[in-house]
Design a protein around this motif. Structure first.
Motif, PDB file in Angstrom:
ATOM      1  N   MET A 257      -8.609   4.099  10.094  1.00 43.11           N
ATOM      2  CA  MET A 257      -8.041   3.051   9.249  1.00 43.11           C
ATOM      3  C   MET A 257      -6.523   3.186   9.194  1.00 43.11           C
ATOM      4  O   MET A 257      -5.973   4.270   9.398  1.00 43.11           O
ATOM      5  N   ASN A 258      -5.854   2.088   8.889  1.00 42.41           N
ATOM      6  CA  ASN A 258      -4.399   2.098   8.697  1.00 42.41           C
ATOM      7  C   ASN A 258      -4.112   2.136   7.197  1.00 42.41           C
ATOM      8  O   ASN A 258      -4.552   1.238   6.461  1.00 42.41           O
ATOM      9  N   ILE A 259      -3.393   3.167   6.783  1.00 44.70           N
ATOM     10  CA  ILE A 259      -3.218   3.413   5.347  1.00 44.70           C
ATOM     11  C   ILE A 259      -1.742   3.621   5.027  1.00 44.70           C
ATOM     12  O   ILE A 259      -1.015   4.251   5.799  1.00 44.70           O
ATOM     13  N   LEU A 260      -1.290   3.076   3.897  1.00 43.36           N
ATOM     14  CA  LEU A 260       0.082   3.310   3.443  1.00 43.36           C
ATOM     15  C   LEU A 260       0.036   3.973   2.062  1.00 43.36           C
ATOM     16  O   LEU A 260      -0.670   3.495   1.170  1.00 43.36           O
ATOM     17  N   VAL A 261       0.759   5.093   1.942  1.00 44.14           N
ATOM     18  CA  VAL A 261       0.800   5.836   0.672  1.00 44.14           C
ATOM     19  C   VAL A 261       2.257   5.954   0.235  1.00 44.14           C
ATOM     20  O   VAL A 261       3.101   6.426   1.010  1.00 44.14           O
ATOM     21  N   THR A 262       2.568   5.555  -0.988  1.00 46.37           N
ATOM     22  CA  THR A 262       3.926   5.792  -1.506  1.00 46.37           C
ATOM     23  C   THR A 262       3.931   7.085  -2.324  1.00 46.37           C
ATOM     24  O   THR A 262       2.898   7.491  -2.860  1.00 46.37           O
ATOM     25  N   GLY A 263       5.105   7.723  -2.379  1.00 44.37           N
ATOM     26  CA  GLY A 263       5.207   8.971  -3.140  1.00 44.37           C
ATOM     27  C   GLY A 263       4.494  10.105  -2.439  1.00 44.37           C
ATOM     28  O   GLY A 263       3.752  10.881  -3.050  1.00 44.37           O
ATOM     29  N   ALA A 264       4.764  10.230  -1.113  1.00 39.75           N
ATOM     30  CA  ALA A 264       3.976  11.156  -0.285  1.00 39.75           C
ATOM     31  C   ALA A 264       4.632  12.518  -0.090  1.00 39.75           C
ATOM     32  O   ALA A 264       4.066  13.369   0.584  1.00 39.75           O
ATOM     33  N   SER A 265       5.811  12.740  -0.683  1.00 36.62           N
ATOM     34  CA  SER A 265       6.509  13.997  -0.377  1.00 36.62           C
ATOM     35  C   SER A 265       6.004  15.181  -1.192  1.00 36.62           C
ATOM     36  O   SER A 265       6.245  16.324  -0.849  1.00 36.62           O
ATOM     37  N   LYS A 266       5.338  14.909  -2.315  1.00 34.58           N
ATOM     38  CA  LYS A 266       4.817  16.017  -3.131  1.00 34.58           C
ATOM     39  C   LYS A 266       3.664  15.526  -4.008  1.00 34.58           C
ATOM     40  O   LYS A 266       3.342  14.341  -4.003  1.00 34.58           O
TER      41      LYS A 266
ATOM     42  N   VAL B 180      -1.556   7.207   8.735  1.00 33.14           N
ATOM     43  CA  VAL B 180      -0.941   7.062   7.411  1.00 33.14           C
ATOM     44  C   VAL B 180       0.564   6.859   7.522  1.00 33.14           C
ATOM     45  O   VAL B 180       1.266   7.686   8.106  1.00 33.14           O
ATOM     46  N   ILE B 181       1.056   5.748   6.972  1.00 37.27           N
ATOM     47  CA  ILE B 181       2.508   5.624   6.765  1.00 37.27           C
ATOM     48  C   ILE B 181       2.789   6.228   5.391  1.00 37.27           C
ATOM     49  O   ILE B 181       2.218   5.798   4.378  1.00 37.27           O
ATOM     50  N   ALA B 182       3.626   7.280   5.399  1.00 40.87           N
ATOM     51  CA  ALA B 182       3.882   8.055   4.182  1.00 40.87           C
ATOM     52  C   ALA B 182       5.313   7.791   3.718  1.00 40.87           C
ATOM     53  O   ALA B 182       6.260   8.109   4.420  1.00 40.87           O
ATOM     54  N   ILE B 183       5.440   7.220   2.527  1.00 44.03           N
ATOM     55  CA  ILE B 183       6.760   6.821   2.009  1.00 44.03           C
ATOM     56  C   ILE B 183       7.240   7.767   0.911  1.00 44.03           C
ATOM     57  O   ILE B 183       6.469   8.124   0.011  1.00 44.03           O
TER      58      ILE B 183
END
Ligand SMILES: NC(=O)c1ccc[n+]([C@@H]2O[C@H](COP(=O)([O-])OP(=O)(O)OC[C@H]3O[C@@H](n4cnc5c(N)ncnc54)[C@H](OP(=O)(O)O)[C@@H]3O)[C@@H](O)[C@H]2O)c1
Length: 235
Positions: A1-10, A27-30
């Motif tokens: 699946m194509n997934i986008l997550v914000t706040g991925a640094s911690k 995962v696109i990790a923002i």
């Protein structure tokens, strides 16, 4: 699946990105912290089946940088299956000490930016066979829950994202997209440690990440417009 997550640094968002990659997803990790995003990418590349694509982006700047965001996401994904609005801002201040800056940052990060992120990425969400938008709220933003002093700006911004979730579920009812708000109690992250020093909870970021990940994958098309509290009783 194509997934986008914000706040991925911690915290929860980092654990969630690793969780999705370990299940073989893209995962696109923002986040804003580029060093942490690079470390996350390394961890996912060596230890998981999935693919992590980092994006150094301040979601508060979303209106000025709409094109940067949409072009980047469109370059990597033809559609989005899961969008998790997880990035959050909490500045603890008693009501009489709460400044306009605290209110603006709370609402920008926790409500307005997720609002426009969903709006700008809607064409890609609607191209999915069945998309799922998960807004991460908070127990403090759930009507009738126990409230804590110092969280008036934070909790009311989380209440706003919860109600937005219900509104979008209704507006897009006939489309192939679900909207749900997961409202955690406490999770042992930096946010909790700064707001409530010394407070200990049994819920780790990995545990909360697994809950969010399973719910987002398994309940798309099953649950819609729900505001769901996720507390110690759920583990
Ligand atoms: N921990 C808890 O007890 C708890 C309870 C209820 C709800 N929640 C919610 O769960 C979510 C995750 O919380 P957490 O505890 O994991 O927090 P955290 O450890 O403080 O992590 C927050 C994440 O959001 C990112 N972020 C913040 N502002 C951003 C911005 N303007 N643009 C892009 N990224 C941004 C941070 O990355 P950068 O600094 O690198 O940008 C970081 O990766 C939040 O929405 C929070 O409100 C947490």
């Amino acid at each position: 699946m194509n997934i986008l997550v914000t706040g991925a640094s911690k915290g929860i968002g980092r654990s969630l990105s690793v969780n999705y990659c370990s299940k073989g997803h893209r995962v696109i990790a923002i986040a804003r912290n580029n060093n942490e995003l690079s470390r996350l990418q390394e961890e996912c590349e060596t230890g998981t089946e999935g693919k992590l694509i980092p994006l150094n982006f301040d979601i508060k700047e979303i209106n000025d940088n709409k094109k940067v965001l949409v072009d980047f996401v469109s370059k990597h994904f033809k559609h989005i299956d899961i969008l998790v609005n997880n990035a959050g801002y909490l500045s603890k201040a008693l009501f009489h000490e709460t400044t306009r800056d605290i209110i603006e940052k709370s609402f920008q990060t926790n409500y307005t930016s997720p609002f426009f992120l969903i709006q700008y990425l809607m064409p890609l969400l609607l191209k999915s066979k069945w998309a799922h938008v998960i807004n991460i709220g908070s127990m403090g933003g759930v009507q009738g829950s126990k409230k804590f002093p110092g969280l008036s700006a934070y909790s009311s911004s989380k209440a706003a994202i919860a109600i937005l979730t219900e509104c979008l579920a209704e507006e897009y009812r006939e489309k192939n997209i679900s909207f749900n708000c997961l409202a955690p109690g406490t999770v042992q992250t930096e946010m909790l440690e700064i707001a409530f020093p010394g407070y200990k909870t049994d819920i780790s970021p990995d545990m909360m990440a697994e809950f969010i990940s399973s719910f987002s994958i398994n309940q798309a098309g099953q649950e819609n417009g729900r505001i769901i509290s996720v507390t110690e009783a759920d583990f």
